[in-house]
Structure formats: structure tokens, C-alpha cells
Design a protein around this motif. Sequence first.
Motif, PDB file in Angstrom:
ATOM      1  N   SER B  22       0.835  -1.209   0.000  1.00 26.90           N
ATOM      2  CA  SER B  22       0.000   0.000   0.000  1.00 26.90           C
ATOM      3  C   SER B  22       0.862   1.248   0.000  1.00 26.90           C
ATOM      4  CB  SER B  22      -0.898   0.014   1.235  1.00 26.90           C
ATOM      5  OG  SER B  22      -1.763  -1.089   1.243  1.00 26.90           O
ATOM      6  N   LEU B  23       1.893   1.252   0.827  1.00 27.00           N
ATOM      7  CA  LEU B  23       2.748   2.434   0.934  1.00 27.00           C
ATOM      8  C   LEU B  23       3.456   2.708  -0.392  1.00 27.00           C
ATOM      9  CD1 LEU B  23       4.126   1.764   4.517  1.00 27.00           C
ATOM     10  CD2 LEU B  23       2.530   3.570   3.824  1.00 27.00           C
ATOM     11  N   ASP B  24       3.857   1.636  -1.071  1.00 29.69           N
ATOM     12  CA  ASP B  24       4.470   1.817  -2.394  1.00 29.69           C
ATOM     13  C   ASP B  24       3.500   2.480  -3.355  1.00 29.69           C
ATOM     14  OD1 ASP B  24       6.786   0.646  -1.543  1.00 29.69           O
ATOM     15  OD2 ASP B  24       6.364  -1.332  -2.381  1.00 29.69           O
ATOM     16  N   VAL B  25       2.260   1.978  -3.361  1.00 25.42           N
ATOM     17  CA  VAL B  25       1.259   2.516  -4.275  1.00 25.42           C
ATOM     18  C   VAL B  25       0.968   3.977  -3.942  1.00 25.42           C
ATOM     19  CG1 VAL B  25      -1.155   2.356  -4.997  1.00 25.42           C
ATOM     20  CG2 VAL B  25       0.218   0.286  -4.790  1.00 25.42           C
ATOM     21  N   ILE B  26       0.826   4.268  -2.659  1.00 32.78           N
ATOM     22  CA  ILE B  26       0.548   5.653  -2.262  1.00 32.78           C
ATOM     23  C   ILE B  26       1.677   6.571  -2.706  1.00 32.78           C
ATOM     24  CG2 ILE B  26       0.202   7.203  -0.305  1.00 32.78           C
ATOM     25  CD1 ILE B  26      -0.973   4.748   1.183  1.00 32.78           C
ATOM     26  N   ASP B  27       2.897   6.119  -2.536  1.00 28.29           N
ATOM     27  CA  ASP B  27       4.043   6.923  -2.957  1.00 28.29           C
ATOM     28  C   ASP B  27       3.992   7.239  -4.445  1.00 28.29           C
ATOM     29  OD1 ASP B  27       5.464   7.602  -0.768  1.00 28.29           O
ATOM     30  OD2 ASP B  27       7.017   6.072  -0.963  1.00 28.29           O
ATOM     31  N   GLU B  28       3.620   6.221  -5.208  1.00 28.75           N
ATOM     32  CA  GLU B  28       3.655   6.384  -6.661  1.00 28.75           C
ATOM     33  C   GLU B  28       2.421   7.073  -7.218  1.00 28.75           C
ATOM     34  OE1 GLU B  28       4.534   2.754  -8.834  1.00 28.75           O
ATOM     35  OE2 GLU B  28       5.943   2.200  -7.254  1.00 28.75           O
ATOM     36  N   HIS B 105       8.530   9.089   5.375  1.00 28.13           N
ATOM     37  CA  HIS B 105       7.370   8.173   5.414  1.00 28.13           C
ATOM     38  C   HIS B 105       6.181   8.864   4.763  1.00 28.13           C
ATOM     39  CE1 HIS B 105       9.931   6.723   8.725  1.00 28.13           C
ATOM     40  NE2 HIS B 105       9.432   5.541   8.484  1.00 28.13           N
ATOM     41  N   ARG B 106       6.374   9.216   3.515  1.00 28.31           N
ATOM     42  CA  ARG B 106       5.346   9.992   2.809  1.00 28.31           C
ATOM     43  C   ARG B 106       4.014   9.278   2.772  1.00 28.31           C
ATOM     44  NH1 ARG B 106       8.166  13.252  -1.285  1.00 28.31           N
ATOM     45  NH2 ARG B 106       6.489  12.824  -2.751  1.00 28.31           N
ATOM     46  N   GLY B 107       4.050   7.990   2.499  1.00 29.98           N
ATOM     47  CA  GLY B 107       2.808   7.228   2.420  1.00 29.98           C
ATOM     48  C   GLY B 107       2.049   7.244   3.740  1.00 29.98           C
ATOM     49  N   HIS B 108       2.760   6.934   4.805  1.00 26.00           N
ATOM     50  CA  HIS B 108       2.138   6.993   6.130  1.00 26.00           C
ATOM     51  C   HIS B 108       1.545   8.380   6.389  1.00 26.00           C
ATOM     52  CE1 HIS B 108       4.744   3.418   7.219  1.00 26.00           C
ATOM     53  NE2 HIS B 108       3.603   3.081   7.788  1.00 26.00           N
ATOM     54  N   PHE B 109       2.364   9.385   6.150  1.00 26.63           N
ATOM     55  CA  PHE B 109       1.949  10.753   6.485  1.00 26.63           C
ATOM     56  C   PHE B 109       0.659  11.138   5.758  1.00 26.63           C
ATOM     57  CE2 PHE B 109       2.173  15.407   6.287  1.00 26.63           C
ATOM     58  CZ  PHE B 109       2.457  15.708   7.599  1.00 26.63           C
ATOM     59  N   ARG B 110       0.611  10.775   4.471  1.00 26.32           N
ATOM     60  CA  ARG B 110      -0.580  11.141   3.691  1.00 26.32           C
ATOM     61  C   ARG B 110      -1.839  10.493   4.265  1.00 26.32           C
ATOM     62  NH1 ARG B 110       2.309  10.537  -2.087  1.00 26.32           N
ATOM     63  NH2 ARG B 110       2.814  12.724  -2.398  1.00 26.32           N
ATOM     64  N   VAL B 111      -1.711   9.233   4.652  1.00 27.26           N
ATOM     65  CA  VAL B 111      -2.884   8.530   5.191  1.00 27.26           C
ATOM     66  C   VAL B 111      -3.242   9.076   6.573  1.00 27.26           C
ATOM     67  CG1 VAL B 111      -3.787   6.288   5.907  1.00 27.26           C
ATOM     68  CG2 VAL B 111      -2.392   6.464   3.858  1.00 27.26           C
ATOM     69  N   MET B 112      -2.213   9.353   7.371  1.00 23.68           N
ATOM     70  CA  MET B 112      -2.455   9.817   8.744  1.00 23.68           C
ATOM     71  C   MET B 112      -3.285  11.095   8.791  1.00 23.68           C
ATOM     72  SD  MET B 112       1.435   9.167   9.954  1.00 23.68           S
ATOM     73  CE  MET B 112       1.510  10.135  11.458  1.00 23.68           C
ATOM     74  N   PHE B 113      -3.032  11.977   7.837  1.00 23.26           N
ATOM     75  CA  PHE B 113      -3.699  13.282   7.904  1.00 23.26           C
ATOM     76  C   PHE B 113      -4.735  13.461   6.820  1.00 23.26           C
ATOM     77  CE2 PHE B 113       0.183  13.829  10.322  1.00 23.26           C
ATOM     78  CZ  PHE B 113      -0.371  14.283  11.510  1.00 23.26           C
ATOM     79  N   ARG B 114      -5.282  12.362   6.401  1.00 31.07           N
ATOM     80  CA  ARG B 114      -6.387  12.368   5.464  1.00 31.07           C
ATOM     81  C   ARG B 114      -7.661  12.420   6.275  1.00 31.07           C
ATOM     82  NH1 ARG B 114      -8.223   9.898   0.387  1.00 31.07           N
ATOM     83  NH2 ARG B 114      -7.018  11.436  -0.727  1.00 31.07           N
ATOM     84  N   GLY B 115      -8.534  13.335   5.940  1.00 33.35           N
ATOM     85  CA  GLY B 115      -9.739  13.523   6.736  1.00 33.35           C
ATOM     86  C   GLY B 115     -10.524  12.254   6.979  1.00 33.35           C
TER      87      GLY B 115
END
Lengths: 229, 229
Positions: B22-28, B105-115
Amino acid sequence: MPPVKKSTYHHGDLRKTMIEVSLDVIDEKGVDALNLRGLALLAGVSSGAPYHHFADRAELLAAIAEEGFELLESAMVAEGERETGDASVRLAALGRAYVMFATSHRGHFRVMFRGDTHSAKDAALKNSSDRAFQLLCDAVENCQIEGTAPPGDPKPLVVHAWSTVHGLATLCVDAGLSRIGIEPEILASMITSMTSQMFSAMARPQIPNTSGLEQSGSACCQSMPKRPT
Amino acid sequence: MPPVKKSTYHHGDLRKTMIEVSLDVIDEKGVDALNLRGLALLAGVSSGAPYHHFADRAELLAAIAEEGFELLESAMVAEGERETGDASVRLAALGRAYVMFATSHRGHFRVMFRGDTHSAKDAALKNSSDRAFQLLCDAVENCQIEGTAPPGDPKPLVVHAWSTVHGLATLCVDAGLSRIGIEPEILASMITSMTSQMFSAMARPQIPNTSGLEQSGSACCQSMPKRPT
DNA sequence: TGTACATCAGTGAACGCGCGTTCACTGATGTAC
DNA sequence: TGTACATCAGTGAACGCGCGTTCACTGATGTAC
């Protein structure tokens, strides 16, 4: 001219209505909940009608973002022009306008800073965001000219200014502040004082001496978009 | 024990693999591009397999966010413990850790602060984010005790600190900085110096005198989650 | 002022894909005896 | 040590909805003559 008829065959301004309805949905349910069929239903037209105004879903999002950047630019210009004093005061006004825009246009703001909104193809969107961004760059450079910001490469200063207001705006919009008990009523005065403090702190001349960036020696905002003359 | 066999019937740790993929996909491609069928394919299992580990798509996102908050907490603790000096220096270290975490940890960060990631039901996720947030609150209050931050309601100070690092982190993650020609190589030193400057500026005692918030008189961080004792 | 015609902006049925989710079934693994 | 059985974690086919998008058709509107 007949009296306003609710159900004419022609809608009037479906493009505008689609954007308005989209913003309502984003406010209530987030950007992910946007779908053209549902929006068409809310706008009171059939599912095919929006395609006379937007080629696809992405174009609707781009239109919202573009409108947002134009509104942001207007708000920043207006707020900046109210301040006739120092360039640093004007910079703080821009920051205030940025955060106030985000809180009063949450839907726009969310779409504007969504990674997938900006396709490289959309020149109009890029232009509108560039213009808003250029206001910030100009204000920072004016502070440097005036001597209220340290000389040298303005990039770090621009990043500092932008990230400061962007963080506050993001937390406001995403309701991150509600978790620590920040009431909406006190937010307005908070925004004003915080942006002023942040920017005046930024403008202190000791900043470049510790930034570790002087040696980069890159040209002043070389990659920044320039306003057409 | 047979040699590592690529295609065993049992995967080994599909839950972990799903998160990694998942993190790979989110990054890309971003969070929107996540879909369980595609992820299962990438993980080398059939489309039904993930449902033995996650009830649905939302639970996968929540798991990523929770892991992210735990990693963030660890990073902040580690970075804070490296600083044995003033509480204000330690606060700056936390800010540095926050931004560095986001960039690494871009992938984590994006998910963490997604409403839409945070559902009210998920207590584990709420706990992990509360703990990370509490580190920031404690650090600010320690600055107040030490006298390096102004006394009174710490809320505005916490908001100031959080929004500062959150803005920088967001712009880093969303590639907002690339548009002004910030090279990734100089980002690391920039983060260090900027967070330090921002927090030291925040800690200057004149802040509450102009914050316009003294009159609110609310209790100190009354809504802040407290760490279990 | 009426008529013909072009054009714009709707309708609403339909297509079809993507994807979340389910389910009966099955291979692998661990454990009791 | 082998056997029976429970359980876990896979398979892969299938269901079905949601939604983007298309398309033939149609009502409204503007304009030329």
C-alpha cells in the motif's frame, strides 16, 4: 420576461451550479465523495448534462481549483492593499488572507492542494496558482529590498512564510485544531496574531546566519513563476 | 526447514505485506489509487485473501495510519532524547523529527492526515495519534515550566508549533516545494534550521502579549488527551 | 412579424468497467492422543 | 511416531453496485430573411 421559473428546460448556469454543489458536498463529505452523477442529481439535471460543461470529473476538479486560486489571489491582493505600511506588515497581511481564505473556502482549499488535482496539461490552473504564489514571492522580496528581511536567496524565506500559513490553514480546514479544543470563535483573532508573529519572527535578520543555506548561492527565486508584464 | 520457497500456500505475513505494498502505491500514485484487489495482486495473493486480515478497505487505511503514528511517536521520542539541554531545544528536536518523519514516510503521512481515515470507532488509531500529539503538548508545557516559553494557556503555543512543522511537512510531502526549485539535497539542512528558528521565535516571551488570547482564560490544554499514567 | 433553420444545452436509457465484498472450498499447519 | 481433527489462511469464481461516460434524441433559444 416571465417570472423566475424553477423548472425550465435550460438550467441557466449549470457550470456554476455544479461547482457550488460540489463545494457543498466537499464540505460535508470530503473530496472523495464527489461523483458526477450525484452532483448532477443535486443540481437538478440529468446525469449527462454536466458533460456539456466539463469533459470529465478531473476537469470539474480543476475548475474548482482554478476558481479557488483566483479567489485566493483576490483575497490576498485586497488584504495586502489595506496595509499601506511596511512591506513586512503587508507580508503578514498576505498570510492572514491565506489562512482566512482557507477557513472560509474549505472546499476550494481542499481541492486546490490535493495532489491529484494538478495535471501538467492544465495551463489555466497552473497560471492561476502561479499568480497567487507570485504575490507571496514579491512580498518577501519587497521585505528584502526594504531591509525588513535578510538579503540573499529569498527561497528559504518564501518556504518559511508559505509553510507557516499553509500549516495553520491545513489544520484549520481539516479540523485538526478541534481536537485540542480551539473554538472557532477565537480562531479569527488567533490567525491574525499568529501570522503577524510568525512573519515578524521570520523577518529578523539573524535567520540567514543560521539557515545553513547561504552556500547554495542559487539565483533569487530562479524557478519562481513570473507575472506577465 | 526447507529453503525459502517463493510460492507457498501460506503467505507468511500478508498483513505486513499489504501495508508495505500500500505504501508503495501511495508513494507512486496517491491514496486514491489504493484498491484491495490491486494490492492483493501486488502482494501475490488472490483478491479474497486480504479479508482474513482487514475487515475492509477502511481498516487497512486505519492500520497504516496507526502504524504511522507509532513510528512518528518513536521518531519524536528518539530525537527528543538525543537533546539533553533546554526544553526549548528538545521542542525543536521534536519538530525536526516530525518533518523528517513526513519526508521519509510519505505514504504513512498522507494517510495519517487524510480527513476520512479517522473514524470515531477506531480507538487504537485515536490512542496512537493522541500519544504522538501529547509529546508535543508536554514539550511545550516543559518550555513554560523552564521559562523558555511564555506562561498561560499553552494551546496557542501548541497550535503555533504544530502548524509550523505541519505546514513544512505537508509542502515537502506534496511536492509543493519542488515548484520553487527546492532541491531534495538541501531540504535536510533546511528542515533542521527552519524548525529551530521557528520554535525559538515562538518561545520568545513577547508572544502572548500580542496574541489577543489572554482574555479567553481557558484551562491549560483542557481538551488535550493525557497519556495513561 | 412570422417562418426556417442552426445551435446550444438539456433528457434518460444504456454500456461497461472497476472494485469491494462474499463464499464454498482447499491446502498447510499445529495439536491432542 | 503416526493418525485424526481443528483451525488458519489461502483460492478463485461470482455477485452486484456505483459511477464515469456515451449517445440518439429533443426542447429552447437566437438569428437570418
